[in-house]
Design a protein around this motif. Structure first.
Motif, PDB file in Angstrom:
ATOM      1  N   VAL A   1       0.853  -0.922  -0.397  1.00 49.94           N
ATOM      2  CA  VAL A   1       0.045   0.071  -0.184  1.00 49.94           C
ATOM      3  C   VAL A   1       0.672   1.425   0.184  1.00 49.94           C
ATOM      4  CG1 VAL A   1      -1.772   1.035   0.981  1.00 49.94           C
ATOM      5  CG2 VAL A   1      -1.658  -1.075   1.244  1.00 49.94           C
TER       6      VAL A   1
ATOM      7  N   ASN B   1      -1.931  -2.031  -4.590  1.00 54.09           N
ATOM      8  CA  ASN B   1      -2.550  -0.400  -3.922  1.00 54.09           C
ATOM      9  C   ASN B   1      -1.182   0.049  -3.715  1.00 54.09           C
ATOM     10  OD1 ASN B   1      -4.645  -3.188  -1.759  1.00 54.09           O
ATOM     11  ND2 ASN B   1      -5.098  -1.232  -2.505  1.00 54.09           N
TER      12      ASN B   1
ATOM     13  N   HIS C   1      -0.429   5.023  -4.763  1.00 51.59           N
ATOM     14  CA  HIS C   1      -1.171   5.862  -3.587  1.00 51.59           C
ATOM     15  C   HIS C   1      -2.451   5.138  -3.375  1.00 51.59           C
ATOM     16  CE1 HIS C   1      -0.425   9.007  -1.111  1.00 51.59           C
ATOM     17  NE2 HIS C   1      -2.184   9.103  -1.779  1.00 51.59           N
ATOM     18  N   GLY C   2      -2.451   3.941  -3.148  1.00 48.51           N
ATOM     19  CA  GLY C   2      -3.822   3.451  -2.257  1.00 48.51           C
ATOM     20  C   GLY C   2      -4.275   2.239  -3.820  1.00 48.51           C
TER      21      GLY C   2
ATOM     22  N   GLY D   1      -2.478   3.013  10.872  1.00 49.22           N
ATOM     23  CA  GLY D   1      -3.919   3.440  10.368  1.00 49.22           C
ATOM     24  C   GLY D   1      -4.587   2.416  10.171  1.00 49.22           C
TER      25      GLY D   1
ATOM     26  N   ILE E   1      -4.521   3.486   5.644  1.00 43.83           N
ATOM     27  CA  ILE E   1      -5.286   4.864   5.730  1.00 43.83           C
ATOM     28  C   ILE E   1      -4.620   4.938   6.856  1.00 43.83           C
ATOM     29  CG2 ILE E   1      -7.405   5.571   4.526  1.00 43.83           C
ATOM     30  CD1 ILE E   1      -8.263   2.997   2.934  1.00 43.83           C
ATOM     31  N   ASP E   2      -5.063   6.777   6.521  1.00 47.72           N
ATOM     32  CA  ASP E   2      -5.156   7.487   7.850  1.00 47.72           C
ATOM     33  C   ASP E   2      -6.512   7.307   8.026  1.00 47.72           C
ATOM     34  OD1 ASP E   2      -3.848   9.815   9.231  1.00 47.72           O
ATOM     35  OD2 ASP E   2      -6.350  10.101   8.372  1.00 47.72           O
TER      36      ASP E   2
ATOM     37  N   VAL F   1     -11.308   7.202   7.994  1.00 45.15           N
ATOM     38  CA  VAL F   1     -12.094   6.193   8.480  1.00 45.15           C
ATOM     39  C   VAL F   1     -13.203   6.080   9.610  1.00 45.15           C
ATOM     40  CG1 VAL F   1     -11.831   4.082   8.388  1.00 45.15           C
ATOM     41  CG2 VAL F   1     -10.379   5.059   6.917  1.00 45.15           C
TER      42      VAL F   1
ATOM     43  N   HIS G   1     -10.366   8.440   0.992  1.00 45.39           N
ATOM     44  CA  HIS G   1      -8.991   8.141   1.905  1.00 45.39           C
ATOM     45  C   HIS G   1      -7.704   8.727   1.742  1.00 45.39           C
ATOM     46  CE1 HIS G   1     -11.818   4.334   1.869  1.00 45.39           C
ATOM     47  NE2 HIS G   1     -12.394   4.964   3.131  1.00 45.39           N
TER      48      HIS G   1
ATOM     49  N   VAL H   1      -3.833   7.866   2.221  1.00 46.74           N
ATOM     50  CA  VAL H   1      -2.684   7.009   2.146  1.00 46.74           C
ATOM     51  C   VAL H   1      -1.518   8.034   2.184  1.00 46.74           C
ATOM     52  CG1 VAL H   1      -1.212   5.140   1.248  1.00 46.74           C
ATOM     53  CG2 VAL H   1      -3.756   5.472   0.841  1.00 46.74           C
TER      54      VAL H   1
END
Length: 252
Positions: A10, A40, A43-44, A202, A206-207, A211, A223, A225
């Protein structure tokens, strides 16, 4: 044959974790071939030509994808160039790319297959019937399957379904390593999810703030990253001779 499989890479932190840890993992476990799920990595979501080249430069030998396979347009060029990258086999046949490829390692043929689940995911072709058809028309000394799916029940079902017909079935997509690595009754090495390689602090790489906020108010959120922070690397080592599967979890 000793195979290292790295779970969902990720973003930038995930790629950094591969760069920093892969050389030592190869030495420590005497790895002959390294496969990574890279859906991913950009950048995700998705894969680019530059990131493909970057991961190969770090020592990854082959890349599998998943439901974000086509998020970046550059992936079409990678497929056209016949790079060591595949998308899920059970996309419709008109979709660019391939769902499996064979590679030669020390005079043995390894067939790498990518499948995608259908429970709570896009309604594409049936992964069970597609892998059946593939195994009827193709053969190899060793067969490795990355099953990219949402539910544990579908992953476990695929493991039992392929037990004795392939060497390994490893799950990806849910980004959390499961504590169920096992050799099934007929010799197939299995784990429900290998876990992710990315931002450790995360939620699934993800931050966490956005979420959590989404769970509170149910409103769409972007979202994020993170590019900086501590990382985690999730992987498994599969030994097809000794029939062992060993999970790896490296935290910064």
């Amino acid at each position: 044959m000793r195979i290292l499989f790295i779970g969902d890479i990720v973003g930038k932190i995930g790629r950094r974790m591969v760069k920093e840890n892969l050389p030592e993992l190869k030495r420590e476990y005497n790895i002959q071939y390294t496969i990574a799920n890279g859906e991913n990595a950009a950048h995700g979501k998705g894969m680019t030509k530059a990131i493909y080249k970057e991961l190969m430069g770090y020592g990854v030998d082959f890349i599998t994808l998943g439901n974000h396979a086509f998020h970046k347009d550059e992936v079409f060029e990678l497929f056209e160039a016949d790079k060591k990258i595949i998308r899920p086999l059970n996309y419709p046949s008109i979709v660019p790319g391939e769902g499996f490829k064979k590679v030669n390692i020390n005079n043995e043929t390894l067939m790498i297959v990518n499948l995608q689940g259908r429970s709570f995911m896009e309604s594409i072709d049936n992964p069970f019937t597609e892998i059946d058809a593939l195994l009827k028309r193709e053969s190899a000394d060793q067969i490795f399957v990355d099953f990219h799916c949402e539910t544990t029940s579908e992953a476990i079902a695929m493991g039992y379904y392929l037990d004795g017909r392939v060497n390994a079935v490893v799950g990806t997509h849910t980004h959390v390593q499961t504590n169920d690595a096992v050799v099934l009754d007929n010799g197939t090495m299995y784990i429900t999810d290998v876990g992710m390689t990315g931002y450790k602090d995360g939620i699934l790489g993800i931050d966490k703030e956005a979420v959590i906020s989404r769970f509170l108010d149910q409103l769409p959120k972007r979202h994020v990253v993170p590019d900086k922070g501590d990382g985690i690397l999730s992987a498994v080592v599969i030994d097809t001779v000794r029939q062992t599967i060993e999970p790896i979890l490296i935290r910064e």
